[in-house]
Design a protein around this motif. Structure first.
Motif, mmCIF file in Angstrom:
data_model
loop_
_atom_site.group_PDB
_atom_site.id
_atom_site.type_symbol
_atom_site.label_atom_id
_atom_site.label_comp_id
_atom_site.label_asym_id
_atom_site.label_seq_id
_atom_site.Cartn_x
_atom_site.Cartn_y
_atom_site.Cartn_z
ATOM 1 N N HIS A 233 0.823 -1.214 0.000
ATOM 2 C CA HIS A 233 0.000 0.000 0.000
ATOM 3 C C HIS A 233 0.856 1.263 0.000
ATOM 4 N N ARG A 234 2.026 1.162 -0.599
ATOM 5 C CA ARG A 234 2.916 2.314 -0.716
ATOM 6 C C ARG A 234 3.630 2.268 -2.058
ATOM 7 N N ASP A 235 4.004 3.441 -2.558
ATOM 8 C CA ASP A 235 4.830 3.494 -3.759
ATOM 9 C C ASP A 235 6.235 3.018 -3.409
ATOM 10 N N HIS A 236 6.850 2.331 -4.362
ATOM 11 C CA HIS A 236 8.166 1.759 -4.080
ATOM 12 C C HIS A 236 8.919 1.576 -5.390
ATOM 13 N N HIS A 237 10.225 1.844 -5.362
ATOM 14 C CA HIS A 237 11.059 1.615 -6.534
ATOM 15 C C HIS A 237 12.481 1.315 -6.080
ATOM 16 N N LEU A 238 13.019 0.212 -6.581
ATOM 17 C CA LEU A 238 14.430 -0.079 -6.409
ATOM 18 C C LEU A 238 14.924 -0.774 -7.657
ATOM 19 N N ASP A 239 16.244 -0.792 -7.830
ATOM 20 C CA ASP A 239 16.860 -1.482 -8.956
ATOM 21 C C ASP A 239 17.612 -2.695 -8.434
ATOM 22 N N PHE A 240 17.277 -3.857 -8.972
ATOM 23 C CA PHE A 240 17.885 -5.114 -8.549
ATOM 24 C C PHE A 240 18.907 -5.546 -9.597
ATOM 25 N N ALA A 241 20.117 -5.802 -9.157
ATOM 26 C CA ALA A 241 21.188 -6.159 -10.090
ATOM 27 C C ALA A 241 21.077 -7.617 -10.513
ATOM 28 N N TRP A 242 21.267 -7.843 -11.815
ATOM 29 C CA TRP A 242 21.409 -9.209 -12.302
ATOM 30 C C TRP A 242 22.640 -9.292 -13.185
ATOM 31 N N ALA A 243 22.896 -10.442 -13.785
ATOM 32 C CA ALA A 243 24.171 -10.687 -14.443
ATOM 33 C C ALA A 243 24.496 -9.677 -15.529
ATOM 34 N N ARG A 244 23.461 -9.128 -16.210
ATOM 35 C CA ARG A 244 23.737 -8.239 -17.342
ATOM 36 C C ARG A 244 23.112 -6.857 -17.182
ATOM 37 N N GLY A 245 22.838 -6.449 -15.971
ATOM 38 C CA GLY A 245 22.276 -5.115 -15.801
ATOM 39 C C GLY A 245 21.481 -4.986 -14.523
ATOM 40 N N ARG A 246 20.343 -4.285 -14.618
ATOM 41 C CA ARG A 246 19.515 -4.064 -13.436
ATOM 42 C C ARG A 246 18.040 -4.236 -13.809
ATOM 43 N N ILE A 247 17.269 -4.612 -12.816
ATOM 44 C CA ILE A 247 15.836 -4.833 -13.007
ATOM 45 C C ILE A 247 15.084 -3.839 -12.135
ATOM 46 N N PRO A 248 14.327 -2.906 -12.716
ATOM 47 C CA PRO A 248 13.492 -2.039 -11.890
ATOM 48 C C PRO A 248 12.370 -2.855 -11.230
ATOM 49 N N VAL A 249 12.216 -2.670 -9.933
ATOM 50 C CA VAL A 249 11.142 -3.306 -9.170
ATOM 51 C C VAL A 249 10.258 -2.184 -8.642
ATOM 52 N N ILE A 250 8.980 -2.170 -9.051
ATOM 53 C CA ILE A 250 8.094 -1.051 -8.742
ATOM 54 C C ILE A 250 6.830 -1.549 -8.056
ATOM 55 N N GLY A 251 6.539 -0.968 -6.908
ATOM 56 C CA GLY A 251 5.289 -1.225 -6.212
ATOM 57 C C GLY A 251 4.406 0.004 -6.252
ATOM 58 N N ILE A 252 3.100 -0.205 -6.201
ATOM 59 C CA ILE A 252 2.157 0.907 -6.229
ATOM 60 C C ILE A 252 1.277 0.865 -4.991
ATOM 61 N N ALA A 253 0.874 2.029 -4.518
ATOM 62 C CA ALA A 253 -0.025 2.125 -3.375
ATOM 63 C C ALA A 253 -1.418 1.618 -3.747
ATOM 64 N N SER A 254 -2.261 1.476 -2.742
ATOM 65 C CA SER A 254 -3.645 1.044 -2.982
ATOM 66 C C SER A 254 -4.357 2.025 -3.912
ATOM 67 N N GLY A 255 -5.201 1.471 -4.776
ATOM 68 C CA GLY A 255 -5.956 2.318 -5.692
ATOM 69 C C GLY A 255 -7.231 2.887 -5.113
ATOM 70 N N SER A 256 -7.585 2.504 -3.867
ATOM 71 C CA SER A 256 -8.892 2.892 -3.330
ATOM 72 C C SER A 256 -8.828 3.672 -2.023
ATOM 73 N N MET A 257 -7.639 4.062 -1.605
ATOM 74 C CA MET A 257 -7.540 4.788 -0.336
ATOM 75 C C MET A 257 -8.144 6.185 -0.481
ATOM 76 N N GLY A 258 -9.244 6.424 0.242
ATOM 77 C CA GLY A 258 -9.903 7.722 0.177
ATOM 78 C C GLY A 258 -9.621 8.597 1.367
ATOM 79 N N ARG A 259 -8.972 8.001 2.388
ATOM 80 C CA ARG A 259 -8.553 8.744 3.577
ATOM 81 C C ARG A 259 -7.203 8.216 4.027
ATOM 82 N N VAL A 260 -6.392 9.076 4.607
ATOM 83 C CA VAL A 260 -5.061 8.672 5.057
ATOM 84 C C VAL A 260 -5.198 7.647 6.169
ATOM 85 N N HIS A 261 -4.391 6.586 6.073
ATOM 86 C CA HIS A 261 -4.422 5.505 7.055
ATOM 87 C C HIS A 261 -3.012 4.955 7.205
#
Length: 306
Positions: A233-261
């Motif tokens: 339920h949070r935005d997230h981004h990191l780059d994960f290293a693999w043998a030939r480069g990096r892999i972006p890993v992206i998380g997204i927050a909930s699509g339905s949060m109408g109030r802060v929690h």
């Protein structure tokens, strides 16, 4: 065929309200979940918020929509039906791909089809069917969207009360390695969809992917151009290293949060513009979501991630 597509990423919509809870459905986990829903979650996961998010997303006319789980809350038959109706409003099964979350596979109801009600949104297309053996398990499955191969995993398993962990298991991990290799040979941009954060230490043990170390090893050895997840339920981004480069890993927050929690941001989604290049992929990520008053959708962030 174009070498650029736009993929919308939405997650953890926790559709409300919770309906259809009777004595037959009650057990310890579902009872505790229902109490938690009544005390807090029903006040923050709002259909009005989700409707604004989806309407804004549709204005951008993405080529495809990925939903990374937790469409519902307690695994009730009526919830699955509501989610099916919502998916139909979101788009045709050819244009929407779903992977389940832990709330979607919450606790077993004997004889109930559960997430099978959404099967059309969780199966390979004709192209992807050629990549897996006949009579293979339903996950992982693959869909091709232009230059992109969506490789879809199921990390959702039944767990005891107070536990929201996930697990892929050895068969899925082995199949994933093979699919990553095959789709790379095809020259496609490989996008992996999973509900739980895919790497170690991205969630507390009770909420984490149990075999994240093994998944990380598969990604390190075989690569991918992008991994998308939800769950936190949070935005997230990191780059994960693999043998030939990096892999972006992206998380997204909930699509339905109408109030802060609990410091979770209001409803959001990502638009990912993915272009196949001679060296792999170029990916731009635009995040849009509710403004602080939850009255309209605004631009949140834009970045070139690869």
């Amino acid at each position: 065929m174009t070498d650029t597509i736009t993929l919308a990423h939405l997650s953890d919509v926790h559709l409300s309200p919770v309906r259809g809870l009777g004595l037959r459905q009650l057990n310890v986990k579902r009872s505790l979940g229902y109490i938690n829903w009544q005390r807090s979650r029903r006040r923050v996961h709002l259909l009005t918020a989700l409707d604004l998010v989806v309407a804004d997303m549709k204005e951008y006319q993405p080529d495809h929509i990925a939903v990374t789980g937790d469409l519902i809350n307690l695994g009730l038959p009526a919830e699955y039906e509501v989610a099916r109706t919502w998916l139909e409003s979101l788009g045709d099964p050819r244009d929407v791909t779903v992977v389940p979350g832990n709330h979607d596979i919450y606790t077993n109801l004997r004889g109930d089809p559960g997430v099978a009600r959404w099967a059309e949104y969780m199966r390979a297309d004709a192209w992807g069917e050629q990549l897996v053996p006949e009579n293979a398990p339903p996950f992982p499955f693959v869909r091709r969207i232009g230059p992109v191969a969506l490789i879809c995993l199921n990390s959702a398993v039944e767990t005891p009360p107070f536990v929201a962990a996930g697990e892929l298991g050895a068969p899925q991990l082995a199949a994933l390695a093979s699919l990553l290799e095959q789709t790379e040979r095809e020259g496609l941009v490989r996008v992996v969809l999973i509900h739980h954060p895919p790497l170690p230490d991205l969630a507390p043990p009770r909420r984490a992917l149990r075999d994240a170390v093994k998944l990380a090893r598969v990604l390190e050895e075989n690569g991918a151009e992008l991994v998308l997840h939800g769950h936190n339920h949070r935005d997230h981004h990191l780059d994960f290293a693999w043998a030939r480069g990096r892999i972006p890993v992206i998380g997204i927050a909930s699509g339905s949060m109408g109030r802060v929690h609990k410091h979770e941001p209001l409803g959001r989604y990502n638009l990912l513009r993915i272009t196949r290049t001679s060296s792999g992929a170029q990916i731009e990520c635009t995040t849009r979501g509710l403004d602080p008053t939850a009255a309209f959708i605004e631009h949140v962030d834009h970045k070139l991630i690869s």
